[in-house]
Scaffold this motif. Sequence first.
Motif, PDB file in Angstrom:
ATOM      1  N   VAL A   6     -28.470 -72.972  92.940  1.00  0.00           N
ATOM      2  CA  VAL A   6     -27.933 -72.426  94.184  1.00  0.00           C
ATOM      3  C   VAL A   6     -28.228 -73.393  95.332  1.00  0.00           C
ATOM      4  CG1 VAL A   6     -28.063 -70.551  95.864  1.00  0.00           C
ATOM      5  CG2 VAL A   6     -28.079 -70.039  93.423  1.00  0.00           C
ATOM      6  N   TRP A  49     -25.174 -64.320 102.683  1.00  0.00           N
ATOM      7  CA  TRP A  49     -24.541 -63.623 101.560  1.00  0.00           C
ATOM      8  C   TRP A  49     -23.223 -62.975 101.992  1.00  0.00           C
ATOM      9  CZ3 TRP A  49     -23.694 -58.319 100.677  1.00  0.00           C
ATOM     10  CH2 TRP A  49     -23.323 -57.991  99.370  1.00  0.00           C
ATOM     11  N   TRP A  73     -22.996 -67.298  93.402  1.00  0.00           N
ATOM     12  CA  TRP A  73     -23.845 -67.231  94.597  1.00  0.00           C
ATOM     13  C   TRP A  73     -24.062 -65.786  95.020  1.00  0.00           C
ATOM     14  CZ3 TRP A  73     -21.432 -71.238  98.493  1.00  0.00           C
ATOM     15  CH2 TRP A  73     -21.445 -72.501  97.912  1.00  0.00           C
TER      16      TRP A  73
END
Length: 76
Positions: A6, A49, A73
Amino acid sequence: LEASVVAGKLEQHCYDCHGNGSEEGGLNFEKLAAGDYGSQTMNRWEAVWKNIRAETMPPAESEMPSAGERKEWIDW
């Protein structure tokens, strides 16, 4: 998905504006990863996010992650 994967993807897609000393929009991933935003750290991760999920980040003129990368993700 490992955190290092990530991190690499964030570097690839986000660091022009939010890394390597850049802090566009008041966000720098190196500071975020280090917890330098104090009590706001988790709120900022949540905003990241949400922006990735809503496809507002990275911006259209940037290299875009594939749909599969974006899902990884979000799930991470």
